[in-house]
Motif scaffolding. Sequence first.
Motif, PDB file in Angstrom:
ATOM      1  N   ILE A 159      53.057  63.536  46.096  1.00 54.67           N
ATOM      2  CA  ILE A 159      52.595  63.623  47.551  1.00 54.67           C
ATOM      3  C   ILE A 159      53.508  64.476  48.359  1.00 54.67           C
ATOM      4  O   ILE A 159      53.011  64.819  49.613  1.00 54.67           O
ATOM      5  N   GLY A 160      54.786  64.706  47.977  1.00 55.97           N
ATOM      6  CA  GLY A 160      55.711  65.399  48.785  1.00 55.97           C
ATOM      7  C   GLY A 160      56.961  65.292  48.250  1.00 55.97           C
ATOM      8  O   GLY A 160      57.375  65.147  47.365  1.00 55.97           O
ATOM      9  N   TYR A 161      58.037  65.047  49.529  1.00 56.85           N
ATOM     10  CA  TYR A 161      59.508  65.212  49.212  1.00 56.85           C
ATOM     11  C   TYR A 161      59.752  63.750  49.859  1.00 56.85           C
ATOM     12  O   TYR A 161      59.639  63.720  50.993  1.00 56.85           O
ATOM     13  N   TRP A 170      64.822  56.003  53.872  1.00 62.61           N
ATOM     14  CA  TRP A 170      63.930  56.765  53.190  1.00 62.61           C
ATOM     15  C   TRP A 170      62.814  56.900  54.025  1.00 62.61           C
ATOM     16  O   TRP A 170      62.476  56.376  54.857  1.00 62.61           O
ATOM     17  N   GLY A 171      62.332  58.417  53.933  1.00 69.21           N
ATOM     18  CA  GLY A 171      61.238  59.042  54.596  1.00 69.21           C
ATOM     19  C   GLY A 171      60.546  59.983  53.836  1.00 69.21           C
ATOM     20  O   GLY A 171      61.092  60.272  52.514  1.00 69.21           O
ATOM     21  N   ILE A 172      59.283  60.216  54.185  1.00 71.81           N
ATOM     22  CA  ILE A 172      58.447  61.094  53.191  1.00 71.81           C
ATOM     23  C   ILE A 172      58.176  62.430  53.862  1.00 71.81           C
ATOM     24  O   ILE A 172      57.394  62.464  55.102  1.00 71.81           O
ATOM     25  N   ASP A 202      57.041  58.247  57.839  1.00 77.51           N
ATOM     26  CA  ASP A 202      56.547  59.778  57.938  1.00 77.51           C
ATOM     27  C   ASP A 202      57.452  60.671  58.449  1.00 77.51           C
ATOM     28  O   ASP A 202      57.597  60.597  59.710  1.00 77.51           O
ATOM     29  N   LEU A 203      57.547  61.860  57.960  1.00 80.19           N
ATOM     30  CA  LEU A 203      58.223  62.884  58.687  1.00 80.19           C
ATOM     31  C   LEU A 203      57.766  63.900  58.773  1.00 80.19           C
ATOM     32  O   LEU A 203      56.655  64.288  58.098  1.00 80.19           O
ATOM     33  N   LEU A 204      58.090  65.014  59.475  1.00 75.19           N
ATOM     34  CA  LEU A 204      57.433  66.481  59.892  1.00 75.19           C
ATOM     35  C   LEU A 204      58.722  67.289  59.779  1.00 75.19           C
ATOM     36  O   LEU A 204      59.897  67.081  60.287  1.00 75.19           O
ATOM     37  N   MET A 205      58.339  68.543  59.524  1.00 68.90           N
ATOM     38  CA  MET A 205      59.401  69.720  59.599  1.00 68.90           C
ATOM     39  C   MET A 205      59.345  70.402  61.083  1.00 68.90           C
ATOM     40  O   MET A 205      60.271  70.949  61.436  1.00 68.90           O
ATOM     41  N   GLU A 206      58.163  70.176  61.733  1.00 69.31           N
ATOM     42  CA  GLU A 206      58.183  70.699  63.077  1.00 69.31           C
ATOM     43  C   GLU A 206      57.781  69.468  64.050  1.00 69.31           C
ATOM     44  O   GLU A 206      57.304  68.655  63.800  1.00 69.31           O
TER      45      GLU A 206
END
Length: 276
Positions: A159-161, A170-172, A202-206
Amino acid sequence: MAEIGKINTLNLVRETENGVYLDGENYGEILMPRKFVTDEVKEEGRATVFVYTDSEDRLVATTEEPLAKVGEFAFLNVAETNRFGAFLDWGLPKDLLVPLSEQKAKMVEGKQYLVHVFLDVLSNRVAASAKIDKYLDNIPPEYEIGEEVDLLVAEETEIGYKAIVNNQHWGILYKNQVFRPVVVGERISGYISKVREDDKIDLLMEKPGYGKIDAISQKLLETLRENHGFLALSDKSSPEVIQGLLGISKKNFKKAVGNLYKRRLIDFKSDGIKLK
């Protein structure tokens, strides 16, 4: 008070043929070998150094900085193994020990592993552990939505990283919200998207809500990723070719390309577009 395994600014106490001794307060005087002593250190009477134990278990100070300090995580290469454990190259003359008891499986020379750097308070030695989970999620996550955080990309999943957040949790990062290539072991800045009721992050790159990518631009990014980061399309491509490949009009294609280019996610090439 000096902290072993971390960066310290310590006062100079005295100078000898071997170097200078710094005031380690609770640890007494700490030698800074002569090769690290500069005129600036002598003039200012203090030095910013990393403190650890040498091969004879004596505290020493160095201006060299390791790849990871106490409390941090890093991917490090195994330089050697023996009956005591594995020794990792962490950028200092003395390799970093991962005791057998701190290995999830027996480490192999030449391979790279994700480890946590810690201080053995009984011996004052800096060591490392591959048992990552016991050092994460030990305190409740107290983040604001949109807060900027430091991430270490630890593992790719379906599902992701999975990423380590601020060396604490921990985050995703979900794949459908990752708009550029991501590599395991990479250190990046990210943002908190959500802290769920079960404390999962839950994480975002922006930053959330900033320069959102519309559905068409996202589709174009996904198609680029599926095609190894390149598409032989440009504003000179026919509407039929664009429609056939992407299922969108040429007008919408040009808008999406413009959006992604402004956000520095793609580059223009003579024969198409390429993910940065």
